[in-house]
Design an enzyme around this catalytic site. Sequence first.
Site, PDB file in Angstrom:
ATOM      1  N   GLY A  49       0.377   5.132   0.153  1.00  0.00           N
ATOM      2  CA  GLY A  49      -1.066   5.277   0.620  1.00  0.00           C
ATOM      3  C   GLY A  49      -2.082   5.757  -0.477  1.00  0.00           C
ATOM      4  N   GLY A  50      -1.685   6.111  -1.693  1.00  0.00           N
ATOM      5  CA  GLY A  50      -2.707   6.807  -2.490  1.00  0.00           C
ATOM      6  C   GLY A  50      -3.714   5.874  -2.702  1.00  0.00           C
ATOM      7  N   LYS A  51      -3.560   4.656  -2.869  1.00  0.00           N
ATOM      8  CA  LYS A  51      -4.825   3.674  -3.200  1.00  0.00           C
ATOM      9  C   LYS A  51      -5.457   3.368  -1.797  1.00  0.00           C
ATOM     10  CE  LYS A  51      -1.799   1.176  -5.358  1.00  0.00           C
ATOM     11  NZ  LYS A  51      -0.891   2.293  -6.235  1.00  0.00           N
ATOM     12  N   SER A  96       0.826  -1.353  -0.196  1.00  0.00           N
ATOM     13  CA  SER A  96      -0.036  -0.013  -0.075  1.00  0.00           C
ATOM     14  C   SER A  96       0.993   1.121   0.180  1.00  0.00           C
ATOM     15  CB  SER A  96      -0.979   0.042   1.313  1.00  0.00           C
ATOM     16  OG  SER A  96      -0.053  -0.284   2.250  1.00  0.00           O
ATOM     17  N   CYS A 100       2.392  -1.766 -12.607  1.00  0.00           N
ATOM     18  CA  CYS A 100       2.825  -0.685 -13.434  1.00  0.00           C
ATOM     19  C   CYS A 100       3.850  -1.161 -14.428  1.00  0.00           C
ATOM     20  CB  CYS A 100       3.366   0.548 -12.584  1.00  0.00           C
ATOM     21  SG  CYS A 100       4.674   0.343 -11.602  1.00  0.00           S
TER      22      CYS A 100
END
Length: 444
Positions: free
Chosen positions: A182-184, A179, A303
């Site tokens: 922490g964006g998601k 994670s 990605c």
Amino acid sequence: MLESDKYVLPGDDHEILQSTDLQVVQARIQEIIRVLNNFREMREGNRSRNDYISQLLKDLCLYYGYNEYLMEKLFYIFPVSEAIEFFEANEVPRPVTIRTNTLKTRRRELAQSLINRGVNLDPIGKWSKVGLQVFDSPVPIGATPEYLAGHYMLQAASSFLPVMALAPQEHERILDMASAPGGKSTYIAALLKNTGMVFANDANKDRTKSLVANIHRLGVKNAVVCNYDGREFPGVIGGFDRVLLDAPCSGTGVISKDASVKTNKSEQDFQMLSQLQKQLVLSAIDSVDAGSKTGGYIVYSTCSVTVDENEDVVNYALRKRPNVKLVSTGLDFGKEGFTRYREKAFHPSLSLTRRYYPHMHNMDGFYVAKFKKISNKIPKKNEDNADPDEEEEFTPITEDSGKRSRGGKKKDESKSTTEEPVKITFNAQEDEELIRGKNKEDVA
């Protein structure tokens, strides 16, 4: 075509072939592409297509700065002309994008506040209700009062996609297996409206610092931060409604951000990453409860644009876990995943997965796949057909999956029927002594 229009491929001893002048190399690239696009009419004598492609790959390595292994791996993903577009797009930075934190504000209000500060921005596109694209800003976009107040998160547009595919519902228990920063995780918490529970895990303890900081800044109140190797789940805790695995990968989709990927990735790196991704995706599947009334979903994303880290991993998961199936990601744009790639053939349902490219979607290269778990029981494999090279130990989800030790080892089954379950109790006086540092052992 006239004979004079044909391009003569240089021989091995040709002086032009040895030239490192990028203008000469670029001209040769364009000529070879012209020949390949109309090969029957344009080729020289008995030259084969492989002769032209071999020279093209060498020139592309020189012109764009890739090592030969990675260039070949990326080149064959696309048609010839599109491959050049992909490599060109990797030389240009992607747009700066931010995600509105709906726990604290609305996109319209945030946009107005930033416009008042002189920021030039627009909605990221019809596909997102919370994204904004920043074209120009007189102040650092990561240091505005709105940023410090937690009204938005600096986040790549591509990393919105796995959370949108996960589609979390209020009051669910959700695991974000990798994670940081922490964006998601914070996006999931915002969609949950601070209800339910988000387990934000990351294997790298140092990276959890930025994760904790962003969780506090954005006002997330339903998150638990943990530091485990993702492969230890569900031995740590299981029974989740949904799991998001944005797996560690080679970064071939974010070369515009990290140009070192062009030269520092080898065949061994891809083999190691692919093996890790396969182990993680099985752990993610085993951590989900198929009996969840609202969930039972797993989203796998990277990605990267390579098949080894995407379709190959998803196809492996389908073979190893017959209790899951692929479902639609719910994303209304993106290219379909490969069902065939060179000598490989994958399960037909891989067309439900989605690929994103920098030259096509103006965002980082990305891949998203969504599984639905239909049963907590894993059908027994026929031992005669088992592949010994692929045998790995994974712990399926059970009722006591949240009570196991960190290593995921079960207690002796013979003892489990006679021993009473351990009860956790709290002693306020003992806690106070520990906090004040008066514990006798510490003093000694």
